[in-house]
Scaffold this active site. Structure first.
Site, PDB file in Angstrom:
ATOM      1  N   ALA A  82       9.132  10.732   7.246  1.00  0.00           N
ATOM      2  CA  ALA A  82      10.365  10.438   7.979  1.00  0.00           C
ATOM      3  C   ALA A  82      11.157   9.323   7.310  1.00  0.00           C
ATOM      4  CB  ALA A  82      10.031  10.053   9.416  1.00  0.00           C
ATOM      5  N   MET A 117      -1.372   9.614  12.284  1.00  0.00           N
ATOM      6  CA  MET A 117      -2.545  10.104  11.550  1.00  0.00           C
ATOM      7  C   MET A 117      -3.178  11.295  12.237  1.00  0.00           C
ATOM      8  SD  MET A 117      -4.293   6.473  10.437  1.00  0.00           S
ATOM      9  CE  MET A 117      -3.923   5.533  11.905  1.00  0.00           C
ATOM     10  N   GLY A 123       3.154  -0.486   5.564  1.00  0.00           N
ATOM     11  CA  GLY A 123       4.063   0.526   6.089  1.00  0.00           C
ATOM     12  C   GLY A 123       4.298   0.333   7.583  1.00  0.00           C
ATOM     13  N   ASP A 159       0.802  -1.211   0.000  1.00  0.00           N
ATOM     14  CA  ASP A 159       0.000   0.000   0.000  1.00  0.00           C
ATOM     15  C   ASP A 159       0.832   1.257   0.000  1.00  0.00           C
ATOM     16  OD1 ASP A 159       0.676   0.023   2.668  1.00  0.00           O
ATOM     17  OD2 ASP A 159      -1.184  -0.954   3.256  1.00  0.00           O
ATOM     18  N   LYS A 212      -4.054   4.308  -1.892  1.00  0.00           N
ATOM     19  CA  LYS A 212      -4.744   5.345  -2.652  1.00  0.00           C
ATOM     20  C   LYS A 212      -3.784   5.897  -3.703  1.00  0.00           C
ATOM     21  CE  LYS A 212      -3.673   8.470   1.138  1.00  0.00           C
ATOM     22  NZ  LYS A 212      -4.178   9.149   2.287  1.00  0.00           N
ATOM     23  N   ASP A 259       4.951  -1.052  11.036  1.00  0.00           N
ATOM     24  CA  ASP A 259       4.695  -2.382  11.590  1.00  0.00           C
ATOM     25  C   ASP A 259       3.241  -2.754  11.320  1.00  0.00           C
ATOM     26  OD1 ASP A 259       5.702  -4.507  13.781  1.00  0.00           O
ATOM     27  OD2 ASP A 259       3.563  -4.056  14.074  1.00  0.00           O
TER      28      ASP A 259
HETATM   29  N1  SAH Z   1       1.629   0.728  10.532  1.00  0.00           N
HETATM   30  C1  SAH Z   1       2.236   2.036  10.412  1.00  0.00           C
HETATM   31  C2  SAH Z   1       1.266   3.143  10.707  1.00  0.00           C
HETATM   32  C3  SAH Z   1       0.153   3.262   9.722  1.00  0.00           C
HETATM   33  S1  SAH Z   1      -0.910   4.584  10.092  1.00  0.00           S
HETATM   34  C4  SAH Z   1       3.445   2.111  11.327  1.00  0.00           C
HETATM   35  O1  SAH Z   1       3.663   1.210  12.124  1.00  0.00           O
HETATM   36  O2  SAH Z   1       4.189   3.081  11.221  1.00  0.00           O
HETATM   37  C5  SAH Z   1      -0.313   5.822   9.019  1.00  0.00           C
HETATM   38  C6  SAH Z   1       0.362   6.915   9.811  1.00  0.00           C
HETATM   39  O3  SAH Z   1       1.657   6.498  10.211  1.00  0.00           O
HETATM   40  C7  SAH Z   1       0.593   8.183   9.044  1.00  0.00           C
HETATM   41  O4  SAH Z   1      -0.562   8.989   8.999  1.00  0.00           O
HETATM   42  C8  SAH Z   1       1.697   8.824   9.851  1.00  0.00           C
HETATM   43  O5  SAH Z   1       1.184   9.403  11.006  1.00  0.00           O
HETATM   44  C9  SAH Z   1       2.499   7.610  10.266  1.00  0.00           C
HETATM   45  N2  SAH Z   1       3.625   7.375   9.345  1.00  0.00           N
HETATM   46  C10 SAH Z   1       3.846   6.271   8.611  1.00  0.00           C
HETATM   47  N3  SAH Z   1       4.996   6.397   7.912  1.00  0.00           N
HETATM   48  C11 SAH Z   1       5.509   7.593   8.231  1.00  0.00           C
HETATM   49  C12 SAH Z   1       6.669   8.312   7.866  1.00  0.00           C
HETATM   50  N4  SAH Z   1       7.555   7.811   6.999  1.00  0.00           N
HETATM   51  N5  SAH Z   1       6.884   9.520   8.404  1.00  0.00           N
HETATM   52  C13 SAH Z   1       6.021  10.051   9.276  1.00  0.00           C
HETATM   53  N6  SAH Z   1       4.903   9.429   9.654  1.00  0.00           N
HETATM   54  C14 SAH Z   1       4.639   8.223   9.152  1.00  0.00           C
END
Ligand code: SAH
Length: 513
Positions: free
Chosen positions: A206, A177, A93, A40, A62, A95
């Site tokens: 990040a 989020m 993305g 995704d 998306k 975990d």
């Molecule tokens: N499972 C993911 C989170 C998914 S929810 C995890 O463990 O990181 C999606 C949210 O994760 C985004 O809205 C943002 O708040 C955060 N996020 C994911 N990747 C990011 C990144 N590279 N930099 C900053 N925030 C990130």
């Protein structure tokens, strides 16, 4: 991979926050063997470079003008593929079990009795902390860490988290989020008694070279965020520890950080320059002017492979040729010894490296990486008379090499053309579209032919309004001359034509500003 009905399986894998270096070894192994990869929005598509060429890739995030695929459809894809006996990698993305709906996918797999495995990933909060230099816990300031979500359910858009209750805990708050809901969340934290001076950091994308960050306090952060233009995906970290972050910006402080370069080379060769630029923090858009497409006569290939052991010399004229040859060779034979005792020549170092990756020694590389030098030096040093030679090549420009080996060297030469080189249609190329939209700081020309292709495809380089206007960089005097001949302005050039000098010239150019 050979698969049968009883061995289908789903691997729920954390893809980490973006930087491909941050996935686990296990994740990489599984990506490499997968039959199907379902990924995704937040999973870096670069991870797919590790996948088998024939692996099915399914994007379920998306994209412009389209909503993401509904969760139940994703689950259906996983179940359906696994039931066919396929090895399915589900890349998420960060975990999979941190705000990743991993639990829902597991429920579905259990319901359908599909075997699964779960591989953790570096979650965004931890990655952001590391890449921004923020210690999440600190003996003096914070001894607990809380992961919160601004949207509990992306479909619901309502908050039931009691932020007031989190206001006085002194815990470091990591908010996923949260950017869309920030004013409301800040309001609740303030109401709950959190001090307006509490430091807040927000980091977008990040760990990627497009990372951006903004810092403020609970009182100022809503305005600070707005002024910064930062948006999702971003991690919000709230707590005293934010003020105690590292003074040295090890990541965002790198020499070329925040700069975007266009590298214009055939994909196979772009890797090294891209890597060198990325190591210094730059973002790179790779625009291949030409592409390589497999093209060969199957009958001829069969004949040559059947008699491969008779050749005394095999000459490879390109890394692409090497790659394709071994792909086809391994399809026909399962033992490298079927190759026979030949000697091997490569036109240049990149081609030689590709051969050596198969643990085969390269016996001969000419002092200059071109076909003429190869012919000259082979004939002079190796005595090719009556020697059986196979030239593995593309279908262009190699007649000269063959002709010279035959006439001057009096060798007996067979050629095996394996691919053709075609012009990339940059008007329909995703990376080029991104360039037109966002622009870049520089376009890097690594040869005169890249300049010519650039002019030839100028329509594909028309920037949209608001895009960053790039300067043109030249790898050395020859390329500069071509740029000048074409009346193109040179932003910077390397004094000596090498990738190292080129990158240095870019660093110098951008540090002056
Ligand atoms: N499972 C993911 C989170 C998914 S929810 C995890 O463990 O990181 C999606 C949210 O994760 C985004 O809205 C943002 O708040 C955060 N996020 C994911 N990747 C990011 C990144 N590279 N930099 C900053 N925030 C990130």
């Amino acid at each position: 991979m050979s698969s049968n009905k009883s061995t289908g399986k789903v691997y729920l894998i954390g893809a980490g926050p973006g930087d491909p270096g941050l996935v686990t070894v296990r994740a990489r192994q599984l990506i490499e063997i997968a039959d199907v990869i379902v990924y995704d929005y937040l999973a870096n598509p670069k991870l797919l470079d590790w996948a088998r060429k024939d692996a099915e890739r399914i994007y379920v995030g998306k994209s412009a003008g389209r909503h993401s695929i509904p969760q139940d459809e994703i689950e259906e894809i996983l179940v359906n593929r696994a039931n066919k006996g396929l090895q399915v990698v589900r890349l998420k993305g960060g975990d999979p079990f941190v705000f990743g709906r991993g639990g829902e996918e597991i429920d579905e797999l259990q319901l359908d009795k599909i075997p699964f495995e779960i591989v953790p990933g570096v979650t965004a909060a931890l990655a952001t902390a590391a890449y921004a230099g923020i210690p999440l816990s600190h003996r003096d300031y914070s001894s607990s860490i809380t992961f919160l979500t601004g949207h509990e359910n992306p479909e619901k858009h309502t908050l039931s988290i009691d932020f007031k209750a989190h206001a006085k805990t002194k815990s470091t708050l990591c908010l996923y989020m949260g950017v869309g809901q920030l004013p409301r969340i800040v309001g609740e934290l303030t109401e709950g008694g959190m001090s307006g001076d509490t430091p807040v950091g927000i980091v977008e994308w990040a760990t990627l070279n497009r990372q951006r960050s903004v810092y403020g306090t609970l009182d100022t952060i809503v305005a600070d965020l707005k002024a910064s233009g930062i948006g999702a995906p971003a991690m919000i970290i709230i707590g005293e520890v934010v003020a105690h972050r590292a003074k040295t910006e090890w990541f965002e402080g790198r020499e070329l950080f925040g700069k975007r370069f266009v590298v214009t080379r055939a994909r196979e060769q772009a890797g090294q320059l891209t890597q060198m630029l990325e190591d210094k923090g730059a973002e790179v858009i790779e625009l291949p002017f030409i592409e390589v497409q497999p093209q060969f006569d199957a009958k001829r290939l069969g004949e040559i492979l059947a008699g491969i052991a008779v050749y005394e010399w095999v000459i490879f004229t390109s890394a692409n040729g090497v790659k394709l040859f071994f792909e086809l060779f391994y399809k026909a034979f399962d033992d490298i010894r079927c190759l026979g005792p030949m000697r091997i020549a490569a036109v240049g170092a990149a081609t030689a490296r590709e051969i050596e990756a198969h643990k085969l020694k390269v016996d001969f590389v000419p002092t200059q990486a071109n076909a003429d030098a190869l012919a000259d030096e082979l004939i002079e040093n190796e005595g090719m008379e009556s020697v059986q030679v196979l030239v593995i090549t593309g279908n262009q420009n190699r007649e000269e090499l063959v002709l010279r080996l035959e006439t001057e060297g009096r060798a007996i030469v067979d050629t095996l053309p394996l691919y053709k080189t075609i012009k990339t249609d940059l008007l329909n190329n995703e990376a080029a579209a991104r360039f037109r939209k966002e622009g870049a700081d520089a376009i890097l020309f690594t040869s005169s032919s890249t300049v010519n292709s650039f002019i030839d495809q100028s329509a594909a380089f028309k920037l949209e309004e608001g895009a960053r206007q790039p300067v043109l960089g030249s790898i050395g005097p020859m390329t500069s001359k071509t740029l000048k001949d074409k009346k193109l302005p040179i932003g910077f050039e390397a004094s000596v034509s090498s990738l190292e000098h080129f990158v240095d010239a870019a660093v110098k150019h951008f540090s002056k500003r």
